[in-house]
Design a protein around this motif. Structure first.
Motif, PDB file in Angstrom:
ATOM      1  N   ASP A 209       0.815  -1.218   0.000  1.00 51.78           N
ATOM      2  CA  ASP A 209       0.000   0.000   0.000  1.00 51.78           C
ATOM      3  C   ASP A 209       0.844   1.262   0.000  1.00 51.78           C
ATOM      4  O   ASP A 209       0.437   2.288  -0.549  1.00 51.78           O
ATOM      5  CB  ASP A 209      -0.916   0.044   1.225  1.00 51.78           C
ATOM      6  CG  ASP A 209      -1.955  -1.049   1.186  1.00 51.78           C
ATOM      7  OD1 ASP A 209      -2.461  -1.329   0.094  1.00 51.78           O
ATOM      8  OD2 ASP A 209      -2.231  -1.635   2.251  1.00 51.78           O
ATOM      9  N   LEU A 210       1.998   1.202   0.645  1.00 55.95           N
ATOM     10  CA  LEU A 210       2.863   2.387   0.604  1.00 55.95           C
ATOM     11  C   LEU A 210       3.387   2.557  -0.814  1.00 55.95           C
ATOM     12  O   LEU A 210       3.557   3.667  -1.304  1.00 55.95           O
ATOM     13  CB  LEU A 210       4.014   2.254   1.602  1.00 55.95           C
ATOM     14  CG  LEU A 210       3.606   2.129   3.076  1.00 55.95           C
ATOM     15  CD1 LEU A 210       4.844   2.090   3.970  1.00 55.95           C
ATOM     16  CD2 LEU A 210       2.692   3.262   3.509  1.00 55.95           C
ATOM     17  N   ILE A 211       3.625   1.437  -1.485  1.00 57.19           N
ATOM     18  CA  ILE A 211       4.141   1.493  -2.846  1.00 57.19           C
ATOM     19  C   ILE A 211       3.076   1.976  -3.840  1.00 57.19           C
ATOM     20  O   ILE A 211       3.338   2.818  -4.691  1.00 57.19           O
ATOM     21  CB  ILE A 211       4.708   0.118  -3.268  1.00 57.19           C
ATOM     22  CG1 ILE A 211       5.936  -0.213  -2.403  1.00 57.19           C
ATOM     23  CG2 ILE A 211       5.054   0.095  -4.747  1.00 57.19           C
ATOM     24  CD1 ILE A 211       6.510  -1.607  -2.610  1.00 57.19           C
ATOM     25  N   SER A 443       8.674   1.603   7.850  1.00 62.51           N
ATOM     26  CA  SER A 443       8.621   0.544   6.836  1.00 62.51           C
ATOM     27  C   SER A 443       9.906   0.392   6.064  1.00 62.51           C
ATOM     28  O   SER A 443      10.199  -0.677   5.542  1.00 62.51           O
ATOM     29  CB  SER A 443       7.514   0.854   5.838  1.00 62.51           C
ATOM     30  OG  SER A 443       7.860   2.029   5.113  1.00 62.51           O
ATOM     31  N   GLY A 444      10.662   1.483   5.932  1.00 62.31           N
ATOM     32  CA  GLY A 444      11.838   1.459   5.080  1.00 62.31           C
ATOM     33  C   GLY A 444      11.531   1.856   3.652  1.00 62.31           C
ATOM     34  O   GLY A 444      12.438   2.068   2.854  1.00 62.31           O
ATOM     35  N   VAL A 445      10.252   1.963   3.298  1.00 59.69           N
ATOM     36  CA  VAL A 445       9.899   2.367   1.936  1.00 59.69           C
ATOM     37  C   VAL A 445      10.248   3.848   1.759  1.00 59.69           C
ATOM     38  O   VAL A 445       9.922   4.677   2.606  1.00 59.69           O
ATOM     39  CB  VAL A 445       8.390   2.156   1.653  1.00 59.69           C
ATOM     40  CG1 VAL A 445       8.023   2.666   0.261  1.00 59.69           C
ATOM     41  CG2 VAL A 445       8.026   0.685   1.800  1.00 59.69           C
ATOM     42  N   LEU A 446      10.944   4.148   0.669  1.00 60.80           N
ATOM     43  CA  LEU A 446      11.317   5.531   0.393  1.00 60.80           C
ATOM     44  C   LEU A 446      11.059   5.840  -1.074  1.00 60.80           C
ATOM     45  O   LEU A 446      11.298   5.004  -1.948  1.00 60.80           O
ATOM     46  CB  LEU A 446      12.809   5.755   0.688  1.00 60.80           C
ATOM     47  CG  LEU A 446      13.231   5.812   2.166  1.00 60.80           C
ATOM     48  CD1 LEU A 446      14.754   5.817   2.276  1.00 60.80           C
ATOM     49  CD2 LEU A 446      12.641   7.032   2.860  1.00 60.80           C
ATOM     50  N   PRO A 453      14.917  11.366  -1.247  1.00 54.82           N
ATOM     51  CA  PRO A 453      13.680  11.411  -0.463  1.00 54.82           C
ATOM     52  C   PRO A 453      13.619  12.678   0.399  1.00 54.82           C
ATOM     53  O   PRO A 453      14.659  13.254   0.755  1.00 54.82           O
ATOM     54  CB  PRO A 453      13.760  10.159   0.416  1.00 54.82           C
ATOM     55  CG  PRO A 453      14.649   9.224  -0.353  1.00 54.82           C
ATOM     56  CD  PRO A 453      15.644  10.097  -1.057  1.00 54.82           C
ATOM     57  N   PHE A 454      12.413  13.075   0.742  1.00 55.53           N
ATOM     58  CA  PHE A 454      12.159  14.299   1.502  1.00 55.53           C
ATOM     59  C   PHE A 454      13.041  14.419   2.735  1.00 55.53           C
ATOM     60  O   PHE A 454      13.264  13.459   3.458  1.00 55.53           O
ATOM     61  CB  PHE A 454      10.693  14.302   1.944  1.00 55.53           C
ATOM     62  CG  PHE A 454      10.307  15.520   2.741  1.00 55.53           C
ATOM     63  CD1 PHE A 454      10.256  16.764   2.136  1.00 55.53           C
ATOM     64  CD2 PHE A 454       9.980  15.410   4.082  1.00 55.53           C
ATOM     65  CE1 PHE A 454       9.885  17.889   2.866  1.00 55.53           C
ATOM     66  CE2 PHE A 454       9.600  16.529   4.819  1.00 55.53           C
ATOM     67  CZ  PHE A 454       9.555  17.772   4.216  1.00 55.53           C
ATOM     68  N   VAL A 544       6.229   8.773   2.431  1.00 56.20           N
ATOM     69  CA  VAL A 544       7.502   8.042   2.293  1.00 56.20           C
ATOM     70  C   VAL A 544       8.541   8.865   1.534  1.00 56.20           C
ATOM     71  O   VAL A 544       9.580   8.337   1.133  1.00 56.20           O
ATOM     72  CB  VAL A 544       7.338   6.641   1.644  1.00 56.20           C
ATOM     73  CG1 VAL A 544       6.410   5.770   2.480  1.00 56.20           C
ATOM     74  CG2 VAL A 544       6.866   6.730   0.194  1.00 56.20           C
ATOM     75  N   GLY A 545       8.276  10.147   1.354  1.00 55.47           N
ATOM     76  CA  GLY A 545       9.345  11.020   0.879  1.00 55.47           C
ATOM     77  C   GLY A 545       9.247  11.545  -0.524  1.00 55.47           C
ATOM     78  O   GLY A 545      10.184  12.190  -1.004  1.00 55.47           O
ATOM     79  N   MET A 546       8.124  11.318  -1.220  1.00 55.36           N
ATOM     80  CA  MET A 546       7.987  11.871  -2.568  1.00 55.36           C
ATOM     81  C   MET A 546       7.516  13.325  -2.436  1.00 55.36           C
ATOM     82  O   MET A 546       6.446  13.724  -2.884  1.00 55.36           O
ATOM     83  CB  MET A 546       6.998  11.033  -3.385  1.00 55.36           C
ATOM     84  CG  MET A 546       7.065  11.275  -4.873  1.00 55.36           C
ATOM     85  SD  MET A 546       6.007  10.152  -5.781  1.00 55.36           S
ATOM     86  CE  MET A 546       7.169   8.934  -6.386  1.00 55.36           C
TER      87      MET A 546
END
Ligand code: C2O
Ligand code: CU
Ligand code: CU
Length: 553
Positions: A209-211, A443-446, A453-454, A544-546
């Protein structure tokens, strides 16, 4: 002063309870037979005699559907907030009292104020505190909204219900020939989606879902499932906001009747544009006029998948009612012409790529890599372990192959999984289809938009106050809704072609699917301590930093 129409009072009193006398609209759709929920209308809120607008953020419980209760949060209520109406030229104090039990911020999305008066990630309202920026309303009439922007928590807090509407009016809508009777022929429509409408765990994204963004299979409008709006037998103005975390709405009336677009994010367009289908990305707004003179009940629908090719889901039913007053019967000829976008004004070009960092994130999805910013490679990083397939559409990924969770030697599995990722799984997952919940931060998702990333401490862009720039944007794996604070833009091209007529006005969100060129006007100050943001409005991506920051100089 707060006005409350009879209709509004009725909707409020009923809440999301059923309205037994409404006829069933469409036998083809699975909904409780002869019971329909009236469309809830957010209370209209105007500044009081002292120029103050009071917004109280609180947690509560909300009934999205009769007989069901879910933990939620709202602004002056259990879910979502009021419809704030501001007059251009007015100076108002927006008093935000936070009693959520956690920190937050409140961003005035589309209201053009200097960054220190806007609730970006740097303007935190601590739990128990009140934040009262005094703002001057200095912009064209437009339909805007507000929502939290605490970095890493924006998606969760907004999904809980912390969002509301904010219209700027110049008092000239009647002259323009537009409906102005709030709650009768001028209806706010906040479209969202959910996976769960009961209990205390409505927002529990897994890594996927983060992706892809957190997309639910249940559509809600103004906080109700399957509502029906009673409308006069004439022209009705719909103020449409996509307030969902990640779902794109591809709206269409079941009988193909036109949506006459009169305004986009930044205000009115030159003349109404009739479209049969209207795509609205997260954060984006359009105002449309719809003719109900034929007296026939009709449904507004969205396509269930992200590309607008699959089954249609019901968004909202309309039932014309003879007893409601008709004030407008025709679409006006002209509105406010913003003029042609003048590219000669631009002082520089920049380009940004929506960087999904697919390889790194897919590796996390497969559980082969521990998150860099979390101390442990523990259980929460194994999204597959407790995956309940529930017969759902997992976009062709075979999760059973990762059944053992993380560990060695899954490189091949990762590679196999990657091409199988199908963004049509965007169409909306149900609660049963979800893996172990994670948070954006642990999560580690960036992801990134300005190479990296932000970072709250990094200023990515310095723009000259009052200047124009051309920005080239590019998305790769999926379409991303671009949004910028404290600035508005005109779309110059989409994949080398002119945008559609209804996309030619001033905007602050656009869905970038491939390449886009924008002419951006930077006309509100942002200082180093309170930079403005530009980001993807898929709230999971933002978290997640976008996202990146700019100041004006
Ligand atoms: Cu609607 Cu930066 O957000
Ligand atoms: Cu914004
Ligand atoms: Cu995105």
């Amino acid at each position: 002063m707060t006005h409350c129409t009879r209709r509004q009072a009725l909707a409020l009193a009923l809440g999301a309870t059923t309205y037994l006398s409404m006829p069933m609209l469409n036998a083809g759709f699975a909904s409780a037979a002869s019971e329909q929920t009236p469309l809830p209308i957010p209370p209209l809120l105007e500044p009081d005699a002292a120029g103050k607008v009071r917004l109280h953020l609180l947690k509560g419980e909300h009934s999205f559907q009769a007989g069901k209760k879910a933990v939620s949060a709202g602004v002056n209520g259990s879910y979502l907030g009021p419809f704030i109406r501001l007059q251009s030229g007015q100076t108002v104090t927006l008093e935000v009292e936070n009693t959520l039990g956690e920190d937050t911020t409140m961003h005035w999305h589309g209201l053009f104020v200097p960054s220190r008066l806007d609730g970006g990630p740097h303007n935190i309202i601590r739990d128990g505190e009140t934040w009262s920026p005094e703002v001057k309303v200095d912009q064209p009439a437009s339909f805007n909204w507000f929502h939290p922007h605490l970095h890493g928590e924006t998606a969760r807090q907004t999904h809980l219900g912390l969002a509301g509407l904010m219209a700027v009016t110049d008092g000239r809508d009647k002259e323009r020939g537009l409906p102005v009777d709030y709650g009768v022929d001028d209806l706010p429509i906040v479209m969202q989606d959910r996976r769960v409408i009961e209990g205390d765990n409505a927002y529990a994204p897994d890594i996927q879902d983060l992706i892809h963004g957190f997309i639910g299979n249940i559509i809600i409008v103004n906080g109700a499932v399957d509502p029906v709006a009673s409308v006069p037998k004439g022209m009705v103005r719909l103020r449409l906001l996509n307030g969902a975390n990640a779902r794109n709405f591809h709206l269409r009336f079941e009988d193909g009747r036109p949506l006459n677009v009169v305004a986009s994010d930044g205000g009115f367009i030159a003349q109404p544009v009739a479209v049969e289908r209207l795509t609205i990305a997260p954060g984006e707004r359009y105002e449309v006029l719809v003719d109900f003179a034929d007296g026939k009940p009709v449904e507004l629908r969205t396509f269930s998948d992200d590309k607008g090719e699959n089954d249609e889901l019901r968004v909202l039913g309309f039932v014309p009612d003879d007893k409601l007053p008709v004030s407008v019967t025709a679409v006006p000829q002209t509105l406010d012409d913003p003029g042609a976008a003048d590219t000669s004004l631009s002082v520089r070009r920049r380009s940004f790529v929506f960087d999904e960092r697919t390889e790194a994130n897919q590796a996390l999805l497969a559980g082969t890599v521990a998150p860099a910013n979390s101390g442990h490679s523990g259980h929460e990083m194994s999204p597959m372990k407790s995956m309940d397939h529930g017969g759902g559409n997992m976009g062709g990924m075979d999760h059973s192959m990762h059944g053992g969770g993380h560990g060695g030697g899954q490189g091949a599995a990762v590679e196999e999984a990657m091409p199988a990722m199908d963004h049509s799984s965007h169409s909306g997952r149900s609660a049963a289809e979800v893996g172990v919940a994670v948070t954006a931060t642990t999560s580690g998702v960036l992801m990134a938009i300005a190479d990296e990333p932000f970072d709250m401490k990094r200023i990515d862009v310095e723009a000259k106050l009052g200047s124009y720039e051309i920005w080239e944007l590019e998305s790769r794996e999926m379409a991303h809704p671009f949004h910028i604070h404290g600035a508005s833009f005109r779309i110059l091209t989409k994949n080398g072609e002119l945008p559609a007529a209804h996309e030619m006005g001033w905007k602050d969100v656009m869905l970038v699917d491939g390449k886009a060129e924008l002419l951006i006007r930077f006309d509100r100050e942002a200082d180093r301590d309170h930079p403005f943001m530009f980001h993807c409005h898929v709230l999971e991506h933002e978290d997640v930093g976008m996202m990146a920051q700019f100041i004006t100089v």
